[in-house]
Design a protein around this motif. Sequence first.
Motif: not given
Length: 500
Positions: A29-32, A37-39, A235-241
Amino acid sequence: MCKNNQNMKLYIGIVIIPLLIFTAVYMTYLDRAASLSLKKKSEWVGSVHHEYLDKVLKETKNNLEILALSGSSLQNDKEKSKDLLARAKSTDPRYAGMFLLDRKGYSIAGTNDMFLHMPLMDGSDIRTSIITRKPIISEKRMDGKGTFSYFTISSPILNERNNVTGFLLAQVRIDYMENVMAILTPDYKVEVVNKQRFSILRVNHENNGDINEGKWITIPADEVSWSIRVKMPPKKESMDYRSVMIGTVFGLIVTHIIFLTIKYLLLRREAKKQTQLFEAQKIEVIGTLAASTAHEIKNPLTGIKGLMQLLQEKYTDGDDQFYFSVIMKEIERINNIVSEFLVLGKPIAQKLDVLDIRQVVTDLQPILESEAKLYNCQMAVHLPDEPIMVRCSSHQMKQVVLNVAKNGFEAMPDRGKLSIKITAESKRAVITITDTGFGISQEGLKNVFQPFYSSKQSGTGLGLYVCRRILSQFQGSIELSSKKGSGTQAVIQLPLANAG
């Protein structure tokens, strides 16, 4: 060891596996969400550059069209046209040069002498402009003698007959536009391409190798057949860990709560099973003792009862008769207690007959009326006109009704009233026995059907237990409702014999 293995399996099934599934679903879900969000951010960046590009093109075309209105007179005065073009160029730093062209696209006058007398328009652009009589934007990036890159916008010059006599052309500096666009969105790679997908301008590109890498958002321009392409960040720059950790902790808490709840319910069920097992074992032990001793008690008891009857006939004195009557009552009470224990010690299933339940109550009525007089109570019996047929044992049903009625009489020491009513409701025969006695507490109602529970000092606590056990053989039931000080109602239900 076995219990530990069960606990481990339960923990894995309720905590570990659901937590792994939850974490995987949540990360998906976070990835999508991150991709979306990036899109959206990339689309916003594209809209900014789209607006800027269309503004530059529209303003340039408008300026050229205004200049083209006086272009016919300027074609005869090159010095005057050169001065006008120079002033027009100085109004906008985006212009590398502005030129007056003849009908074949060769420059006649302009702001940059190194482009004079050169063909500055393609033949296809000239033909399109002559046909449409509208400004034309070139479809490629051109090099300005190694000093700058540009693309051109040209507008036709029309005479009084609306024929094309020449063109006004502006060279728009690509490096200037790239710098402005880089300032607008410094963190995004942007590219403007023509319909053949050849690059017109690029923003924030370190090299040409990353043009086709990653995902791009494409937005078409309005004023020309170009497209603005924006590269989405990884995506790795925006993934909310942090959200992943919070979600995992939350899932861990929830799964442990569920685990502890299920564990508590299982322990309660196990405790209930143990209690039931203990009660069953207790009944079994008592039943075994009853089965082995009841007959031994009843045999001498029968002999004692017979001898007492002979003595009662022989000694007719009043005092003797009183003592004999007390002894006979006590013998009868012993016999009833032993009979109740016999129910525990052997199967009580008997041959079932189809009979009219009204007859059971009718047969018991003389005995019940005698008991009512004994306890100084009133009694009312309400029987339907039509027979109500049930499948049961007459003797055992009489035992059930008599037992419940006697409980009612004993609960009414002062002029109470007992009523018995029989009805047929929804494929079931219903016997309702109501008294006006002192009632039963809510706590007592929970335990009245437990063996050996009794609120009477001389009770065995087996009466209602035996009644429920007898009725269960006939697929029947008994339920009590009462309130302290307001009497008690017993509802006995049996399936009708003709009910499908």
